[in-house]
Write a protein that holds these residues in place. Structure first.
Motif, PDB file in Angstrom:
ATOM      1  N   TYR A 153       3.090   5.573   5.863  1.00 26.25           N
ATOM      2  CA  TYR A 153       2.873   4.224   5.352  1.00 26.25           C
ATOM      3  C   TYR A 153       3.821   3.914   4.195  1.00 26.25           C
ATOM      4  O   TYR A 153       4.021   4.743   3.298  1.00 26.25           O
ATOM      5  N   THR A 154       4.378   2.725   4.207  1.00 33.24           N
ATOM      6  CA  THR A 154       5.195   2.226   3.098  1.00 33.24           C
ATOM      7  C   THR A 154       4.570   0.929   2.602  1.00 33.24           C
ATOM      8  O   THR A 154       4.299   0.017   3.385  1.00 33.24           O
ATOM      9  N   GLY A 155       4.333   0.857   1.285  1.00 34.97           N
ATOM     10  CA  GLY A 155       3.756  -0.336   0.673  1.00 34.97           C
ATOM     11  C   GLY A 155       2.609   0.029  -0.235  1.00 34.97           C
ATOM     12  O   GLY A 155       2.403   1.190  -0.595  1.00 34.97           O
ATOM     13  N   VAL A 156       1.859  -1.000  -0.630  1.00 32.52           N
ATOM     14  CA  VAL A 156       0.692  -0.792  -1.494  1.00 32.52           C
ATOM     15  C   VAL A 156      -0.561  -0.718  -0.629  1.00 32.52           C
ATOM     16  O   VAL A 156      -0.629  -1.295   0.456  1.00 32.52           O
ATOM     17  N   ALA A 157      -1.542   0.010  -1.144  1.00 29.62           N
ATOM     18  CA  ALA A 157      -2.832   0.118  -0.458  1.00 29.62           C
ATOM     19  C   ALA A 157      -3.886   0.557  -1.456  1.00 29.62           C
ATOM     20  O   ALA A 157      -3.586   1.287  -2.406  1.00 29.62           O
ATOM     21  N   MET A 158      -5.102   0.096  -1.239  1.00 33.27           N
ATOM     22  CA  MET A 158      -6.245   0.578  -2.007  1.00 33.27           C
ATOM     23  C   MET A 158      -7.185   1.257  -1.024  1.00 33.27           C
ATOM     24  O   MET A 158      -7.655   0.655  -0.070  1.00 33.27           O
TER      25      MET A 158
ATOM     26  N   LEU B  29       4.216   7.219  -4.741  1.00 30.97           N
ATOM     27  CA  LEU B  29       5.119   6.950  -5.854  1.00 30.97           C
ATOM     28  C   LEU B  29       4.363   6.523  -7.108  1.00 30.97           C
ATOM     29  O   LEU B  29       4.854   6.715  -8.218  1.00 30.97           O
ATOM     30  N   LEU B  30       3.208   5.899  -6.920  1.00 35.86           N
ATOM     31  CA  LEU B  30       2.439   5.365  -8.045  1.00 35.86           C
ATOM     32  C   LEU B  30       0.973   5.402  -7.651  1.00 35.86           C
ATOM     33  O   LEU B  30       0.629   5.098  -6.502  1.00 35.86           O
ATOM     34  N   ALA B  31       0.116   5.783  -8.597  1.00 32.72           N
ATOM     35  CA  ALA B  31      -1.320   5.852  -8.301  1.00 32.72           C
ATOM     36  C   ALA B  31      -2.139   5.399  -9.500  1.00 32.72           C
ATOM     37  O   ALA B  31      -1.725   5.563 -10.649  1.00 32.72           O
ATOM     38  N   PHE B  32      -3.257   4.814  -9.192  1.00 31.51           N
ATOM     39  CA  PHE B  32      -4.219   4.375 -10.200  1.00 31.51           C
ATOM     40  C   PHE B  32      -5.595   4.467  -9.552  1.00 31.51           C
ATOM     41  O   PHE B  32      -5.719   4.371  -8.330  1.00 31.51           O
ATOM     42  N   GLN B  33      -6.616   4.662 -10.359  1.00 33.50           N
ATOM     43  CA  GLN B  33      -7.973   4.725  -9.824  1.00 33.50           C
ATOM     44  C   GLN B  33      -8.904   3.866 -10.649  1.00 33.50           C
ATOM     45  O   GLN B  33      -8.812   3.845 -11.870  1.00 33.50           O
TER      46      GLN B  33
ATOM     47  N   VAL C   9      -8.839   4.189  -4.944  1.00 30.06           N
ATOM     48  CA  VAL C   9      -7.584   4.870  -5.257  1.00 30.06           C
ATOM     49  C   VAL C   9      -6.473   3.941  -4.793  1.00 30.06           C
ATOM     50  O   VAL C   9      -6.334   3.661  -3.602  1.00 30.06           O
ATOM     51  N   GLU C  10      -5.719   3.444  -5.749  1.00 31.14           N
ATOM     52  CA  GLU C  10      -4.674   2.452  -5.488  1.00 31.14           C
ATOM     53  C   GLU C  10      -3.330   3.158  -5.484  1.00 31.14           C
ATOM     54  O   GLU C  10      -3.039   3.944  -6.389  1.00 31.14           O
ATOM     55  N   LEU C  11      -2.543   2.887  -4.456  1.00 26.19           N
ATOM     56  CA  LEU C  11      -1.307   3.643  -4.265  1.00 26.19           C
ATOM     57  C   LEU C  11      -0.141   2.743  -3.885  1.00 26.19           C
ATOM     58  O   LEU C  11      -0.321   1.713  -3.248  1.00 26.19           O
ATOM     59  N   LEU C  12       1.044   3.182  -4.247  1.00 23.50           N
ATOM     60  CA  LEU C  12       2.294   2.698  -3.673  1.00 23.50           C
ATOM     61  C   LEU C  12       2.934   3.913  -3.026  1.00 23.50           C
ATOM     62  O   LEU C  12       3.068   4.970  -3.667  1.00 23.50           O
ATOM     63  N   LEU C  13       3.297   3.774  -1.755  1.00 25.73           N
ATOM     64  CA  LEU C  13       3.876   4.887  -1.014  1.00 25.73           C
ATOM     65  C   LEU C  13       5.175   4.469  -0.347  1.00 25.73           C
ATOM     66  O   LEU C  13       5.361   3.304  -0.011  1.00 25.73           O
TER      67      LEU C  13
END
Length: 197
Positions: free
Chosen positions: A137-142, A95-99, A85-89
């Motif tokens: 958390y702020t930034g991108v994470a998987m 704010l944005l999600a992809f799987q 689960v890939e996120l920008l928070l």
């Protein structure tokens, strides 16, 4: 993750090989051996690898090499399909999600080379946001999970607090994480076109 009640593999941290012998009654191979991080400051060019050991002898051999870089996490092996689960928070707010779902994984551990995009699973999204939200958390994470296709049970394996290997798949699918990160950090934008809901 444990304090938030998220399911994670059983784990023990090993700092020397004698500790491994003491764990033989608590763990059964196959075993997963993980370094504390993917990269170290003294050697940013070399990526530390996750390994699978199918026997105690194999675990001993791997530990001999891995302990030179610091403690190693020994985890129970969790059967199932790898899901990211890939996120920008922004301060824990998604704010944005992809799987993505792994279609092929190396038998002895490590990153996959063959994945496909999938609808974002509500339960995995909620677990990832619960964890990263608690950190503000702020930034991108998987956030990486394993889901057993027989039982449906999922466990949280790890968080990659950086861009991930399957980023091109997200980009090709329309989830432009680099642009969205730039818009958040440089322009202060929190309205992203591809919102997770």
């Amino acid at each position: 993750a444990r304090s938030l009640g998220l399911p994670v593999p059983r784990e023990a941290v090993i700092s020397d090989r004698t500790r491994l012998d003491a764990l033989r009654d608590d763990f059964t191979p196959p075993l997963i051996l993980k370094p504390p991080s993917s990269y170290t400051l003294p050697n940013v060019e070399t990526r530390q690898q996750v390994h699978r050991a199918d026997t105690w002898d194999a675990a001993n051999l791997l530990l001999e090499e891995m302990l030179a870089d610091g403690p190693v996490a020994l985890q129970e092996f969790c059967r199932g399909v790898g899901i990211g689960v890939e996120l920008l928070l922004s301060e824990g707010t998604p704010l944005l999600a992809f799987q993505h779902v792994r279609l092929h994984e190396p038998l002895h551990g490590g990153g996959s080379s063959y994945r496909r995009g999938a609808p974002v699973s509500t339960d995995l999204f909620d677990a990832a946001v619960k964890l990263l939200g608690a950190l503000r958390y702020t930034g991108v994470a998987m956030v990486e999970f394993k889901r057993d296709p027989v039982t449906g049970r999922s466990v949280l394996l790890e968080v990659n607090a950086r861009f991930w290997g399957s980023l091109p798949l997200a980009l090709a699918s329309g989830a432009d994480f680099p642009l969205a990160l730039f818009q958040l950090l440089v322009e202060g934008r929190t309205e992203i076109a591809n919102h997770p809901r």
